[in-house]
Design a protein around this motif. Structure first.
Motif, PDB file in Angstrom:
ATOM      1  N   THR A   1       0.844  -1.195   0.000  1.00 46.83           N
ATOM      2  CA  THR A   1       0.000   0.000   0.000  1.00 46.83           C
ATOM      3  C   THR A   1       0.877   1.241   0.000  1.00 46.83           C
ATOM      4  OG1 THR A   1      -1.575  -1.167   1.370  1.00 46.83           O
ATOM      5  CG2 THR A   1      -1.886   1.197   1.155  1.00 46.83           C
ATOM      6  N   VAL A   2       0.528   2.168  -0.859  1.00 48.77           N
ATOM      7  CA  VAL A   2       1.238   3.441  -0.887  1.00 48.77           C
ATOM      8  C   VAL A   2       0.272   4.511  -0.376  1.00 48.77           C
ATOM      9  CG1 VAL A   2       2.530   5.056  -2.312  1.00 48.77           C
ATOM     10  CG2 VAL A   2       2.469   2.624  -2.917  1.00 48.77           C
ATOM     11  N   VAL A   3       0.463   4.891   0.873  1.00 45.71           N
ATOM     12  CA  VAL A   3      -0.440   5.867   1.482  1.00 45.71           C
ATOM     13  C   VAL A   3       0.083   7.271   1.174  1.00 45.71           C
ATOM     14  CG1 VAL A   3      -1.472   6.700   3.631  1.00 45.71           C
ATOM     15  CG2 VAL A   3      -1.050   4.246   3.321  1.00 45.71           C
ATOM     16  N   ASN A   4      -0.609   7.969   0.268  1.00 49.89           N
ATOM     17  CA  ASN A   4      -0.136   9.278  -0.208  1.00 49.89           C
ATOM     18  C   ASN A   4      -0.904  10.429   0.425  1.00 49.89           C
ATOM     19  OD1 ASN A   4      -2.516   8.464  -1.505  1.00 49.89           O
ATOM     20  ND2 ASN A   4      -2.241  10.113  -2.980  1.00 49.89           N
ATOM     21  N   GLY A   5      -1.804  10.106   1.345  1.00 46.69           N
ATOM     22  CA  GLY A   5      -2.653  11.117   1.968  1.00 46.69           C
ATOM     23  C   GLY A   5      -3.613  10.374   2.882  1.00 46.69           C
ATOM     24  N   THR A   6      -4.566  11.112   3.416  1.00 47.48           N
ATOM     25  CA  THR A   6      -5.523  10.535   4.357  1.00 47.48           C
ATOM     26  C   THR A   6      -5.851   9.063   4.095  1.00 47.48           C
ATOM     27  OG1 THR A   6      -6.531  12.677   4.218  1.00 47.48           O
ATOM     28  CG2 THR A   6      -7.769  10.989   5.408  1.00 47.48           C
ATOM     29  N   ALA A   7      -5.575   8.220   5.063  1.00 45.49           N
ATOM     30  CA  ALA A   7      -6.046   6.834   5.020  1.00 45.49           C
ATOM     31  C   ALA A   7      -6.834   6.640   6.298  1.00 45.49           C
ATOM     32  CB  ALA A   7      -4.895   5.844   4.927  1.00 45.49           C
ATOM     33  N   ALA A   8      -8.135   6.881   6.208  1.00 40.53           N
ATOM     34  CA  ALA A   8      -8.957   6.882   7.416  1.00 40.53           C
ATOM     35  C   ALA A   8      -9.918   5.712   7.410  1.00 40.53           C
ATOM     36  CB  ALA A   8      -9.735   8.185   7.505  1.00 40.53           C
ATOM     37  N   GLY A   9     -10.125   5.121   8.560  1.00 39.12           N
ATOM     38  CA  GLY A   9     -11.120   4.073   8.719  1.00 39.12           C
ATOM     39  C   GLY A   9     -10.909   2.940   7.737  1.00 39.12           C
TER      40      GLY A   9
ATOM     41  N   VAL B   1      -2.398   7.746   9.275  1.00 39.74           N
ATOM     42  CA  VAL B   1      -3.352   6.641   9.225  1.00 39.74           C
ATOM     43  C   VAL B   1      -4.237   6.770  10.455  1.00 39.74           C
ATOM     44  CG1 VAL B   1      -1.949   5.077   7.860  1.00 39.74           C
ATOM     45  CG2 VAL B   1      -1.695   5.076  10.342  1.00 39.74           C
ATOM     46  N   SER B   2      -5.508   6.422  10.279  1.00 40.57           N
ATOM     47  CA  SER B   2      -6.401   6.590  11.424  1.00 40.57           C
ATOM     48  C   SER B   2      -7.542   5.593  11.388  1.00 40.57           C
ATOM     49  CB  SER B   2      -6.984   8.008  11.432  1.00 40.57           C
ATOM     50  OG  SER B   2      -7.834   8.191  10.324  1.00 40.57           O
ATOM     51  N   LEU B   3      -8.040   5.281  12.551  1.00 44.54           N
ATOM     52  CA  LEU B   3      -9.283   4.540  12.694  1.00 44.54           C
ATOM     53  C   LEU B   3     -10.199   5.418  13.559  1.00 44.54           C
ATOM     54  CD1 LEU B   3      -7.995   0.867  13.304  1.00 44.54           C
ATOM     55  CD2 LEU B   3      -8.967   1.820  11.217  1.00 44.54           C
ATOM     56  N   PRO B   4     -10.877   6.375  12.926  1.00 43.42           N
ATOM     57  CA  PRO B   4     -11.633   7.365  13.706  1.00 43.42           C
ATOM     58  C   PRO B   4     -13.061   6.939  14.029  1.00 43.42           C
ATOM     59  CG  PRO B   4     -11.670   7.966  11.404  1.00 43.42           C
ATOM     60  CD  PRO B   4     -10.907   6.665  11.487  1.00 43.42           C
ATOM     61  N   GLU B   5     -13.406   5.678  13.756  1.00 43.70           N
ATOM     62  CA  GLU B   5     -14.812   5.274  13.910  1.00 43.70           C
ATOM     63  C   GLU B   5     -15.347   5.532  15.313  1.00 43.70           C
ATOM     64  OE1 GLU B   5     -12.541   3.650  12.285  1.00 43.70           O
ATOM     65  OE2 GLU B   5     -13.358   2.810  10.434  1.00 43.70           O
ATOM     66  N   VAL B   6     -14.578   5.171  16.324  1.00 40.54           N
ATOM     67  CA  VAL B   6     -15.094   5.306  17.690  1.00 40.54           C
ATOM     68  C   VAL B   6     -15.322   6.777  18.056  1.00 40.54           C
ATOM     69  CG1 VAL B   6     -14.541   4.982  20.133  1.00 40.54           C
ATOM     70  CG2 VAL B   6     -14.262   3.079  18.512  1.00 40.54           C
TER      71      VAL B   6
ATOM     72  N   ALA C   1      -2.727   0.441  20.589  1.00 39.93           N
ATOM     73  CA  ALA C   1      -3.920   0.308  19.743  1.00 39.93           C
ATOM     74  C   ALA C   1      -5.090   1.066  20.355  1.00 39.93           C
ATOM     75  CB  ALA C   1      -4.273  -1.164  19.551  1.00 39.93           C
ATOM     76  N   ASP C   2      -5.191   1.006  21.656  1.00 37.33           N
ATOM     77  CA  ASP C   2      -6.268   1.716  22.356  1.00 37.33           C
ATOM     78  C   ASP C   2      -6.159   3.227  22.101  1.00 37.33           C
ATOM     79  OD1 ASP C   2      -8.296   1.360  24.899  1.00 37.33           O
ATOM     80  OD2 ASP C   2      -7.188   3.253  24.979  1.00 37.33           O
ATOM     81  N   VAL C   3      -4.949   3.720  22.169  1.00 34.84           N
ATOM     82  CA  VAL C   3      -4.734   5.151  21.905  1.00 34.84           C
ATOM     83  C   VAL C   3      -5.080   5.460  20.448  1.00 34.84           C
ATOM     84  CG1 VAL C   3      -3.024   7.003  21.791  1.00 34.84           C
ATOM     85  CG2 VAL C   3      -2.947   5.359  23.682  1.00 34.84           C
ATOM     86  N   PHE C   4      -4.512   4.636  19.563  1.00 32.16           N
ATOM     87  CA  PHE C   4      -4.689   4.866  18.126  1.00 32.16           C
ATOM     88  C   PHE C   4      -6.179   4.893  17.742  1.00 32.16           C
ATOM     89  CE2 PHE C   4      -4.889   2.698  13.858  1.00 32.16           C
ATOM     90  CZ  PHE C   4      -4.563   3.825  13.125  1.00 32.16           C
ATOM     91  N   CYS C   5      -6.943   3.978  18.281  1.00 39.85           N
ATOM     92  CA  CYS C   5      -8.344   3.839  17.871  1.00 39.85           C
ATOM     93  C   CYS C   5      -9.255   4.876  18.514  1.00 39.85           C
ATOM     94  CB  CYS C   5      -8.869   2.449  18.202  1.00 39.85           C
ATOM     95  SG  CYS C   5      -8.010   1.169  17.314  1.00 39.85           S
ATOM     96  N   THR C   6      -8.706   5.747  19.319  1.00 43.73           N
ATOM     97  CA  THR C   6      -9.555   6.789  19.904  1.00 43.73           C
ATOM     98  C   THR C   6      -9.108   8.191  19.495  1.00 43.73           C
ATOM     99  OG1 THR C   6      -8.231   6.668  21.927  1.00 43.73           O
ATOM    100  CG2 THR C   6     -10.280   5.430  21.908  1.00 43.73           C
ATOM    101  N   ILE C   7      -8.119   8.267  18.607  1.00 44.07           N
ATOM    102  CA  ILE C   7      -7.694   9.580  18.100  1.00 44.07           C
ATOM    103  C   ILE C   7      -8.264   9.783  16.716  1.00 44.07           C
ATOM    104  CG2 ILE C   7      -5.748  11.071  17.494  1.00 44.07           C
ATOM    105  CD1 ILE C   7      -3.977   9.501  19.226  1.00 44.07           C
ATOM    106  N   GLU C   8      -9.165  10.730  16.603  1.00 40.77           N
ATOM    107  CA  GLU C   8      -9.837  10.961  15.326  1.00 40.77           C
ATOM    108  C   GLU C   8      -8.837  11.238  14.203  1.00 40.77           C
ATOM    109  OE1 GLU C   8     -13.003  13.865  15.649  1.00 40.77           O
ATOM    110  OE2 GLU C   8     -12.636  14.404  13.570  1.00 40.77           O
ATOM    111  N   GLU C   9      -7.838  12.045  14.493  1.00 39.35           N
ATOM    112  CA  GLU C   9      -6.926  12.450  13.425  1.00 39.35           C
ATOM    113  C   GLU C   9      -5.863  11.398  13.113  1.00 39.35           C
ATOM    114  OE1 GLU C   9      -5.971  15.395  16.273  1.00 39.35           O
ATOM    115  OE2 GLU C   9      -3.848  15.281  15.800  1.00 39.35           O
ATOM    116  N   GLY C  10      -5.796  10.361  13.938  1.00 44.19           N
ATOM    117  CA  GLY C  10      -4.860   9.283  13.648  1.00 44.19           C
ATOM    118  C   GLY C  10      -3.428   9.600  14.033  1.00 44.19           C
TER     119      GLY C  10
END
Lengths: 562, 482
Positions: free
Chosen positions: A138-146, A168-173, A199-208
């Motif tokens: 994967t080449v992440v060139n910008g926002t990779a959210a959720g 990179v972010s998992l902003p679902e929560v 992971a707990d920190v990562f999954c609760t930060i909207e901006e990733g």
């Protein structure tokens, strides 16, 4: 919310899972030697349904259907492709994940089946890497959210530009009060082995998380300065290509268009027939084996290409299952029937076994494995009816082992001179088609007697009649023709009377006896929790996070922990 | 008792926030300080770091007597942390927390949002210093050079203000972000500044004036809305920054004004009435009015992009959370919650530019942009007065908001300054009538000759009416080091 069913765009009457690269609206598949590029370029005005725009490379089921198609073609049509670059064709945006407005306006069954399919598609990427040596970068060139990051998680290597803002972010929560449900939570800890507190920190930060911390926390593999990106992508691709065991020829097998005839009450394929009895909430899928196993050599098999029975049949079966899942929510029970000459079915299995090292045969067996897995996670009651004229042999017998129950006729029907039904095991039942939790269906079936599957190998190529099949535990009930019609009818009627939700939960819990793997956890744990959360007012209520998303107003939560 | 009015110069970092007693933040800022000075030396004005510049330095945040002028070498400028004084009993004035006491600490649920707001604002401050670093060498006068450097050191101080907030309220993440603000570089391929317009070089002095007029005015609007914040330290910081921002816009407005003045005077002296007699006017060594209009078109449209998409969930969230208000929020007569209100938004519907009512909460970017456009229009009118007074028949106009846009509703269409949608081929034909062409740029560049003699001005710009700090016309604002 999400009450009225949504209308499919462009006046479509049903969701079609068949497509081909010339019809793609959202992806561009290009191949250069051993490297393919799968570039995501979502057409925001080409959503599957009306009522939303697919901005910032966000996706809906339509986008994923194309991705799944591309992945299939990479395996069959491009046997020499060793590395697949998953990229975005949009500037400074990789992928914003599943489209929120689509989710917010979807019926619950659509959401669940959308999620199931996207999970299967991501699993297919990992399957291609693990079993066919097709490595994904994967080449992440910008926002990779959720879902955008979840897509990256399904690949082998994640590189991200270090431009100071790409994260990179998992902003679902925090953003939506739901879970990163397309494998996100599971892959973060089980695959990438991100420490659980990180992971707990990562999954609760909207901006990733961006920059060096993303590497330190194992969220990505590599951070690359934008000016060095193309050079690094090239180097990574060539490095992975060197290490890949994939060694197919330049020329693959073209996946031609399936020949389908749509009836009011079903679909006719070449070897598969789907019959729907809407009033009974019943569907019957009949799988027919070819007249004869014409090919002998690997070259002959390859020459037959998409018309080779095991491949054509698997594609048709796959399409029929997907059609039922996504276009016929009210069908509660699926009956599997088979037809044909057991000799021929056995011959096909033997042929596949004999040429298992041929690239094409290898791909076909893994495809059958995935189709059977798709059946395993289909939330409909699955029943196999094993009657005279049927052909539950080897690969096709897996349909009976995948079923929640199987009924086998003892002897013949009155007035029917076809010989009594038998079932038959082949080598294919002993490892070719493991379930998502890593066991074969026979191993999972006989969890109490771990030696049993090995003993059953002695029965390979023996036609087993109903008495013997029942005695060996291979079918649920063997019934004679006096009892047959009534028993089967009563069972189906009773089944139709139960709560569909309770059935879904019951079957999903009973089908996967044994251990868990990352893949099984995604379906059993992550999606189950996700689907529960997706029903709760905190997500979908009038003041819930999904309804409030985009309005600027904060959701109101029921604060009791359940 | 903490003196929040006068600046404490006893610590290495001048401040009015009691840093002497706040050892942890002082230590963090002292740790950041050397990196900042390195950044200034690397990326600040080129060539004049040893020169003594007549700059103002804040000694008090009292709006009446806050500045003291003196010569200073820029790297020795006393950057510091200055907040407007705390207002007794200040409340959150909008959004869902309206009426609650303003927050003195960051509310946990808004920590990430606030940090993002502060980082985006903070990133623009050093960016403009970087964009303008080449300009000293071609300054049209010592007066203008001094103004440039004043703007630069104050942008540097604005960076300090944002860094203070990051250090004081956002823990380790805040310190990391503060370091990143020094790592990013305007126009750098690998670590560019966050917003597009801040990665474009400022090629000449007319661009600099246009930038300070238009783009710093966006800064003013952003600061005005952040000054409304329910997070009190942010509000106080921005209120003080606004007093400095006003000077930047003064530099822009008078800079363009003096350019217009000079052009008109030269035309009159040469007996040229037609403002479109470009060749003849250029032969006088001044910038013709149509070219100034093109520069205006460019900078206005680039700046509109900084307001973001017309419809924005982020801005709705910021507002509802009480973090970022509207321009002059407390003077607006409505419920300050906007949950049921609508606001007319210009959109592209079926190929037409039309006004559509949208939920007011999600249309806040549009609203701020409208307020901005009005503010710009007033400035443009003052320019027109100068032209009028000289008797030249020419008017400067703001182009249509859909003209030359890269972000938002109109990013995919070509629109003329009058608001007419054009095909790609038509646009290609007229582009150079509306935006500076390569030749226009080359002409302006040819005029950018330094003029470093006290009291003298380059050919294309008039002298100011009054000096800085009421100094006489031949005052040596910059003592250039040999």
């Amino acid at each position: 919310m999400a009450g009225a069913p949504r209308k499919l765009a462009n006046g479509k009457a049903f969701i079609d899972f068949q497509t081909e690269p010339s019809r793609y609206r959202h992806w561009k598949l290009s191949v250069q030697g051993e490297t393919a590029t799968l570039a995501m370029d979502v057409d925001e005005n080409a959503g599957l349904f009306e009522g939303y725009q697919l901005k910032l490379n966000s996706y809906d089921l339509g986008v994923d259907i194309e991705l799944a198609d591309a992945l299939m073609r990479l395996r069959f049509e491009h046997p020499n492709v060793k590395v697949v670059l998953l990229r975005s064709a949009k500037d400074r945006v990789f992928c914003a994940g599943a489209n929120i407005r689509m989710l917010a306006g979807s019926e619950h069954p659509h959401k669940v089946n959308f999620c199931k399919f996207t999970n299967e598609t991501r699993n297919a990427m990992e399957d291609a890497s693990q079993y066919s040596g097709q490595r994904f970068v994967t080449v992440v060139n910008g926002t990779a959210a959720g879902g955008g990051y979840e897509l990256a998680l399904a690949t082998d290597h994640i590189m991200m530009v270090d431009d100071g803002s790409t994260a990179v972010s998992l902003p679902e929560v925090p953003l939506l009060a739901v879970l990163p449900g397309t494998g996100g939570l599971t892959r973060v800890v089980d695959k990438r082995m991100v420490r659980r507190d990180h992971a707990d920190v990562f999954c609760t930060i909207e901006e990733g998380i961006k920059g060096r911390r993303a590497v330190q926390w194992r969220l990505i593999d590599e951070l690359v300065p934008p000016s060095k990106l193309e050079e690094r992508v090239k180097a990574t691709a060539s490095d992975l290509a060197t290490k890949s065991p994939r060694s197919g020829p330049a020329e693959g097998v073209k996946l031609t268009q399936l020949d389908r005839k749509f009836r009011a009450d079903g679909i006719d394929y070449g070897f598969v027939r789907l019959d729907i009895e809407a009033a009974q909430r019943l569907a019957t899928i009949t799988v027919r084996v070819a007249e004869a196993a014409s090919a002998k050599s690997a070259a002959e098999i390859v020459a037959l290409g998409a018309a080779f029975w095991p491949l054509q049949c698997a594609r048709e079966l796959d399409d029929a299952i997907l059609h039922l899942r996504n276009n016929a929510y009210e069908i509660g029970t699926v009956i599997f029937k088979t037809e044909g000459d057991p000799e021929v079915a056995r011959a096909y299995d033997d042929l596949l076994e004999a040429h298992r090292d041929n690239w094409f045969v290898h791909e076909i067996r893994h495809y059958w494995k995935r189709v059977l897995k798709r059946i395993d996670v289909t939330s409909r009651t699955l029943v196999a009816l094993i009657e005279p004229g049927s052909c539950f042999v080897g690969t096709l017998a897996e349909l009976a082992f995948a079923a929640d129950r199987s009924y086998m006729l003892l002897g013949q029907f009155q007035g029917d001179n076809r010989p009594a039904a038998t079932i038959e095991l082949t080598r294919a039942n002993f490892g070719a088609y493991p379930m998502s939790h890593g066991l074969t269906r026979l191993q999972s079936r006989f969890l109490a007697t771990p030696d049993k599957p090995a003993q059953l190998e002695a029965k390979i190529a023996t036609a087993l009649d109903a008495d013997e099949a029942e005695a060996l535990g291979l079918v649920t009930f063997a019934l004679d023709d006096i009892d047959w019609a009534d028993e089967v009818r009563v069972f189906l009627e009773e089944r139709a009377s139960f709560s569909p939700d309770a059935m879904t939960g019951l079957e999903a819990n009973l089908r996967f006896a044994g251990p868990e793997t990352m893949e099984s956890k995604i379906f059993a744990r992550l999606t189950a929790w996700q689907n529960w959360i997706f029903q709760r007012p905190n997500a979908v209520g009038e003041e819930g996070a999904l309804a409030r998303y985009g309005t600027g107003q904060r959701p109101t939560y029921d604060l009791r922990r359940v | 008792m903490l003196d929040t009015m006068n600046v404490d110069y006893s610590t290495r970092i001048p401040n009015n926030v009691g840093l002497a007693e706040d050892r942890t933040v002082l230590r963090a800022l002292e740790g950041w300080h050397p990196g900042y000075i390195d950044w200034w030396k690397d990326m600040g004005p080129i060539g004049f770091q040893e020169s003594r510049v007549y700059l103002r330095t804040a000694v008090s945040v009292d709006p009446k007597g806050w500045a003291k002028f003196d010569y200073v070498k820029m790297p020795e400028y006393r950057w510091g942390v200055l907040l407007a004084p705390q207002e007794e009993g200040r409340k959150v004035n909008f959004g869902k927390h309206k009426g609650e006491p303003a927050w003195q600490d960051v509310p946990g649920e808004y920590r990430a949002m606030l940090r993002r707001l502060i980082v985006i604002q903070g990133d623009t401050e050093p960016a403009s210093v970087e964009q303008q670093r080449h300009l000293g060498a071609t300054a049209p006068s010592l007066y203008d050079m001094r103004n440039l450097f004043q703007v630069n050191v104050e942008e540097g101080r604005h960076l300090w203000a944002m860094v203070y907030l990051l250090h004081k309220y956002f823990g380790r993440d805040g310190r990391d972000e503060a370091d990143e603000l020094l790592r990013r570089r305007s126009g750098d391929a690998d670590s560019p500044r966050m917003l597009g317009a801040f990665n474009e070089a400022t090629p000449d002095w007319l661009s600099f004036f246009m930038f300070t007029f238009f783009t710093d005015r966006d800064g003013k609007m952003q600061l005005e809305s952040l000054a409304q914040s329910g997070f009190d330290p942010l509000s106080r910081t921005c209120r003080f920054m606004l007093t400095e921002e006003a000077h930047h816009m003064f530099v822009g407005e008078t800079g363009v004004g003096r350019t217009l003045q000079r052009t008109c005077e030269a035309m009159k002296a040469a007996g040229i009435e037609d403002p479109y007699a470009i060749e003849k006017i250029r032969a006088l060594g001044v910038i013709d009015l149509p070219t100034i209009q093109k520069k205006l078109n460019l900078h206005y449209s680039l700046t509109l992009d900084l307001f973001g998409a017309e419809i924005s969930t982020n801005s709705a969230n910021f507002y509802n959370a009480g973090l970022k208000g509207r321009f002059q929020e407390t003077k607006i007569d409505d419920d300050h919650e906007l949950t049921n209100a609508t606001y007319p938004v210009l959109k592209l519907v079926d190929g037409q530019i039309v006004k559509v009512d949208e939920p007011a909460l999600t249309a806040l970017n549009m609203r701020l942009r409208d307020d901005y456009s009005e503010d710009c229009a007033r400035g443009v009118e003052r320019w027109n007065k100068i032209i009028e007074k000289e008797g030249i028949k020419f008017r400067l106009d703001l182009p249509h908001v859909a003209f030359h846009r890269k972000i938002g509703e109109f990013r995919n269409v070509n629109v003329s300054p009058k608001g007419i949608i054009l095909s790609d081929s038509d646009w290609a034909k007229v582009r150079d009538q509306y935006l500076p062409s390569l030749a226009d740029g080359e002409y302006i560049t040819s005029l950018m000759k330094p003029c470093f003699e006290p009291g003298r001005y380059a050919s294309w710009i008039a002298a100011p009416k009054v000096g800085i700090d009421n100094k006489p016309g031949d005052f040596e604002y910059v003592q250039i080091a040999a």
